[in-house]
Design a protein around this motif. Sequence first.
Motif, mmCIF file in Angstrom:
data_model
loop_
_atom_site.group_PDB
_atom_site.id
_atom_site.type_symbol
_atom_site.label_atom_id
_atom_site.label_comp_id
_atom_site.label_asym_id
_atom_site.label_seq_id
_atom_site.Cartn_x
_atom_site.Cartn_y
_atom_site.Cartn_z
ATOM 1 N N VAL A 36 57.997 11.847 29.309
ATOM 2 C CA VAL A 36 57.928 11.857 27.846
ATOM 3 C C VAL A 36 58.707 10.688 27.263
ATOM 4 O O VAL A 36 59.660 10.203 27.866
ATOM 5 C CB VAL A 36 58.440 13.178 27.217
ATOM 6 N N THR A 48 56.941 12.388 22.752
ATOM 7 C CA THR A 48 55.526 12.040 22.779
ATOM 8 C C THR A 48 55.084 11.820 24.221
ATOM 9 O O THR A 48 55.892 11.518 25.100
ATOM 10 C CB THR A 48 55.220 10.772 21.956
ATOM 11 N N LEU A 54 54.194 15.604 21.480
ATOM 12 C CA LEU A 54 54.335 16.755 22.382
ATOM 13 C C LEU A 54 55.031 17.887 21.623
ATOM 14 O O LEU A 54 54.502 18.974 21.494
ATOM 15 C CB LEU A 54 55.143 16.353 23.620
ATOM 16 N N ALA A 107 56.438 23.245 26.163
ATOM 17 C CA ALA A 107 56.310 21.798 26.371
ATOM 18 C C ALA A 107 55.289 21.496 27.470
ATOM 19 O O ALA A 107 54.465 20.585 27.333
ATOM 20 C CB ALA A 107 57.671 21.193 26.711
ATOM 21 N N ARG A 110 51.886 22.009 26.085
ATOM 22 C CA ARG A 110 51.506 20.870 25.229
ATOM 23 C C ARG A 110 51.127 19.651 26.088
ATOM 24 O O ARG A 110 50.169 18.947 25.777
ATOM 25 C CB ARG A 110 52.653 20.519 24.278
ATOM 26 N N LYS A 111 51.848 19.422 27.182
ATOM 27 C CA LYS A 111 51.499 18.325 28.084
ATOM 28 C C LYS A 111 50.081 18.528 28.618
ATOM 29 O O LYS A 111 49.266 17.604 28.610
ATOM 30 C CB LYS A 111 52.491 18.249 29.246
ATOM 31 N N ILE A 114 47.545 17.773 25.918
ATOM 32 C CA ILE A 114 47.441 16.334 25.645
ATOM 33 C C ILE A 114 46.653 15.648 26.751
ATOM 34 O O ILE A 114 45.753 14.852 26.478
ATOM 35 C CB ILE A 114 48.842 15.697 25.480
#
Length: 123
Positions: A36, A48, A54, A107, A110-111, A114
């Motif tokens: 990140v 991010t 993120l 997190a 979210r990764k 993305i």
Amino acid sequence: MKTYKNFEDYFSDFNLEMIEKLERIRIEIKNEIPEVEECIKYAMPTFTLNNKNLVHFAAYKNHIGIYPGPEAIVVFEKELENYKTSKGAIQIPLSSELPLELISKIAVYRKFKILQNTKTTTK
């Protein structure tokens, strides 16, 4: 709205107890997702990945706000039932223990999202 250059600049506005909590969140996310990037967006510390947000986080008088976006709030709704939430925000009271494992899971989720969206848009 005050502008900040980096995480340290943001953290310096708070007392030692708050700085320790913010650092614990920072370390937890960086340990889980070392790739990140750190930046300041919307006057908040932000992580991010692939130029996508993120998670943001911020300190307030009575809580720490975690901002993973609305989808993550829905996905983790059951695990977040003890926290005040809104469309894209989680409030963690300063009087409670930081739920670092849950922050980590959010997190990582979210990764995944993305990276999934990056693959979809590059095909």
